[in-house]
Design a protein around this motif. Structure first.
Motif, PDB file in Angstrom:
ATOM      1  N   GLY A   1       4.816  17.460  12.318  1.00 24.89           N
ATOM      2  CA  GLY A   1       5.105  18.141  13.709  1.00 24.89           C
ATOM      3  C   GLY A   1       6.386  18.475  13.560  1.00 24.89           C
ATOM      4  N   ARG A   2       7.455  17.826  12.857  1.00 23.54           N
ATOM      5  CA  ARG A   2       8.771  18.189  12.837  1.00 23.54           C
ATOM      6  C   ARG A   2       9.375  19.314  12.162  1.00 23.54           C
TER       7      ARG A   2
ATOM      8  N   THR B   1       0.771  -1.321   0.010  1.00 24.30           N
ATOM      9  CA  THR B   1       0.007   0.029  -0.089  1.00 24.30           C
ATOM     10  C   THR B   1       0.967   1.280   0.012  1.00 24.30           C
ATOM     11  N   SER B   2       0.344   2.238  -0.327  1.00 23.13           N
ATOM     12  CA  SER B   2       0.939   3.492  -0.206  1.00 23.13           C
ATOM     13  C   SER B   2       0.102   4.847   0.249  1.00 23.13           C
ATOM     14  N   LYS B   3       0.679   5.929   0.695  1.00 21.29           N
ATOM     15  CA  LYS B   3       0.008   6.961   1.182  1.00 21.29           C
ATOM     16  C   LYS B   3       0.865   8.144   1.115  1.00 21.29           C
ATOM     17  N   MET B   4       0.212   9.211   1.208  1.00 23.08           N
ATOM     18  CA  MET B   4       1.001  10.581   1.521  1.00 23.08           C
ATOM     19  C   MET B   4       1.070  10.510   3.075  1.00 23.08           C
ATOM     20  N   ASN B   5       2.331  10.720   3.615  1.00 23.43           N
ATOM     21  CA  ASN B   5       2.427  10.507   5.078  1.00 23.43           C
ATOM     22  C   ASN B   5       3.110  11.782   5.515  1.00 23.43           C
ATOM     23  N   ASN B   6       3.551  12.985   4.562  1.00 20.30           N
ATOM     24  CA  ASN B   6       3.897  14.036   5.113  1.00 20.30           C
ATOM     25  C   ASN B   6       3.967  15.039   4.085  1.00 20.30           C
ATOM     26  N   LEU B   7       3.803  16.606   4.438  1.00 22.79           N
ATOM     27  CA  LEU B   7       4.114  17.514   3.526  1.00 22.79           C
ATOM     28  C   LEU B   7       4.911  18.461   4.192  1.00 22.79           C
ATOM     29  N   LEU B   8       6.086  18.767   3.262  1.00 24.09           N
ATOM     30  CA  LEU B   8       7.080  19.781   3.784  1.00 24.09           C
ATOM     31  C   LEU B   8       7.142  21.041   3.371  1.00 24.09           C
ATOM     32  N   PHE B   9       6.939  22.073   3.943  1.00 22.94           N
ATOM     33  CA  PHE B   9       7.010  23.434   3.486  1.00 22.94           C
ATOM     34  C   PHE B   9       8.308  24.027   3.716  1.00 22.94           C
ATOM     35  N   HIS B  10       9.212  24.420   2.610  1.00 20.57           N
ATOM     36  CA  HIS B  10      10.729  24.506   2.749  1.00 20.57           C
ATOM     37  C   HIS B  10      11.245  25.915   1.937  1.00 20.57           C
ATOM     38  N   PRO B  11      10.865  27.199   2.764  1.00 23.06           N
ATOM     39  CA  PRO B  11      11.297  28.101   2.359  1.00 23.06           C
ATOM     40  C   PRO B  11      12.965  28.307   2.592  1.00 23.06           C
TER      41      PRO B  11
ATOM     42  N   ASN C   1       8.334  17.103  18.036  1.00 16.23           N
ATOM     43  CA  ASN C   1       7.366  16.107  17.864  1.00 16.23           C
ATOM     44  C   ASN C   1       7.680  14.968  18.876  1.00 16.23           C
ATOM     45  N   ASN C   2       8.402  15.099  19.947  1.00 16.70           N
ATOM     46  CA  ASN C   2       8.747  13.968  20.996  1.00 16.70           C
ATOM     47  C   ASN C   2       9.579  12.970  20.086  1.00 16.70           C
ATOM     48  N   GLN C   3      10.295  13.224  19.296  1.00 14.28           N
ATOM     49  CA  GLN C   3      11.371  12.467  18.606  1.00 14.28           C
ATOM     50  C   GLN C   3      12.602  12.903  18.747  1.00 14.28           C
ATOM     51  N   PRO C   4      13.593  11.951  18.733  1.00 17.07           N
ATOM     52  CA  PRO C   4      14.967  12.381  18.794  1.00 17.07           C
ATOM     53  C   PRO C   4      15.348  13.276  17.558  1.00 17.07           C
ATOM     54  N   ALA C   5      16.438  14.244  17.557  1.00 13.08           N
ATOM     55  CA  ALA C   5      16.826  14.906  16.741  1.00 13.08           C
ATOM     56  C   ALA C   5      17.460  13.987  15.616  1.00 13.08           C
ATOM     57  N   ALA C   6      17.360  14.328  14.434  1.00 12.04           N
ATOM     58  CA  ALA C   6      17.834  13.507  13.339  1.00 12.04           C
ATOM     59  C   ALA C   6      18.659  14.317  12.235  1.00 12.04           C
ATOM     60  N   ILE C   7      19.393  13.777  11.402  1.00 11.36           N
ATOM     61  CA  ILE C   7      20.069  14.153  10.462  1.00 11.36           C
ATOM     62  C   ILE C   7      20.209  13.106   9.329  1.00 11.36           C
ATOM     63  N   GLY C   8      19.917  13.676   8.206  1.00  8.88           N
ATOM     64  CA  GLY C   8      19.794  12.671   7.123  1.00  8.88           C
ATOM     65  C   GLY C   8      20.580  13.156   5.757  1.00  8.88           C
ATOM     66  N   VAL C   9      20.567  12.403   4.650  1.00  9.41           N
ATOM     67  CA  VAL C   9      21.318  12.821   3.372  1.00  9.41           C
ATOM     68  C   VAL C   9      20.266  12.219   2.472  1.00  9.41           C
ATOM     69  N   GLY C  10      19.946  12.928   1.483  1.00 14.61           N
ATOM     70  CA  GLY C  10      19.111  12.391   0.293  1.00 14.61           C
ATOM     71  C   GLY C  10      19.625  12.646  -0.999  1.00 14.61           C
TER      72      GLY C  10
ATOM     73  N   LEU D   1      23.820  26.860  -3.572  1.00 12.71           N
ATOM     74  CA  LEU D   1      23.599  26.699  -2.031  1.00 12.71           C
ATOM     75  C   LEU D   1      22.147  26.994  -1.606  1.00 12.71           C
ATOM     76  N   ALA D   2      21.336  26.032  -1.345  1.00  5.98           N
ATOM     77  CA  ALA D   2      20.020  26.475  -0.734  1.00  5.98           C
ATOM     78  C   ALA D   2      20.136  26.228   0.614  1.00  5.98           C
ATOM     79  N   SER D   3      19.801  27.230   1.586  1.00  4.94           N
ATOM     80  CA  SER D   3      19.769  27.150   3.208  1.00  4.94           C
ATOM     81  C   SER D   3      18.347  27.299   3.408  1.00  4.94           C
ATOM     82  N   ARG D   4      17.680  25.921   3.769  1.00  2.00           N
ATOM     83  CA  ARG D   4      16.157  26.182   3.877  1.00  2.00           C
ATOM     84  C   ARG D   4      15.631  25.880   5.348  1.00  2.00           C
ATOM     85  N   ALA D   5      14.760  26.540   5.738  1.00  2.00           N
ATOM     86  CA  ALA D   5      14.021  26.401   7.008  1.00  2.00           C
ATOM     87  C   ALA D   5      13.133  25.134   6.416  1.00  2.00           C
ATOM     88  N   ALA D   6      12.469  24.155   7.469  1.00  2.00           N
ATOM     89  CA  ALA D   6      11.978  23.026   7.187  1.00  2.00           C
ATOM     90  C   ALA D   6      10.595  23.020   8.205  1.00  2.00           C
ATOM     91  N   PHE D   7       9.455  22.919   7.758  1.00  2.00           N
ATOM     92  CA  PHE D   7       8.278  22.872   8.462  1.00  2.00           C
ATOM     93  C   PHE D   7       7.421  21.503   7.975  1.00  2.00           C
TER      94      PHE D   7
END
Length: 165
Positions: free
Chosen positions: A117-118, A85-95, A149-158, A107-113
């Motif tokens: 809740g993250r 199955t698939s679903k939309m699970n998150n929407l990111l606003f990224h100015p 959102n009561n989750q640990p801080a995280a860093i990723g790469v995409g 270089l894009a320096s973006r805020a993330a909302f």
């Protein structure tokens, strides 16, 4: 008579041909596909395709103030596919702020909302790989850092690729 004298004696110079410079502000848009690769947090390392696949479809508008600096607004719906199955699970606003680094790099320096809740920041290194008259293809390396959102801080790469116009 005075004008004729000035022209013939060289006191009046002929205006040079105008060169066409890009007009600013300049508005561009883009669409792409983003594949999160890995995320690190105190809970461990999570890789995409590990039980589920998550992918996003970034769509954005860039407003370039000059050839070196601009503003960007991006919206990214994320789709999660797992267990057939698939679903939309998150929407990111990224100015964010755009800084041209030259040679096709930005270089894009973006805020993330996120609607999950993250929140956080995402530096993104973009590179134009094919430039045509009316569009270009790009690749990008986003490095999202997320908090809240009561989750640990995280860093990723995409990995992101797409078309700009």
């Amino acid at each position: 008579m005075i004008i004729l004298t000035l022209v013939t004696t060289g006191f009046v110079s002929v205006a040079p041909a105008q060169t066409s410079l890009p007009a600013y502000p300049k508005v561009t848009g883009y669409v792409g596909i983003i594949h999160p690769i890995v995320t690190f947090s105190k809970d461990g390392t999570h890789t995409n395709f590990d039980g589920a696949y998550v992918g996003g479809l970034p769509t954005g508008i860039n407003i370039w103030k000059s050839s070196g600096i601009g503003f960007s607004f991006e919206v990214v719906p994320f789709i999660r596919a797992a267990d057939g199955t698939s679903k939309m699970n998150n929407l990111l606003f990224h100015p964010g702020l755009l800084l041209s680094l030259g040679h096709g790099f930005v270089l894009a320096s973006r805020a993330a909302f996120e609607t999950s809740g993250r929140y956080g920041v995402t530096p993104v290194l973009n590179k134009t790989i094919i430039k045509k008259k009316d569009y270009s293809y790009y690749i990008a390396l986003p490095v999202p850092a997320r908090f809240g959102n009561n989750q640990p801080a995280a860093i990723g790469v995409g990995f992101q690729f797409g078309i700009a116009f």
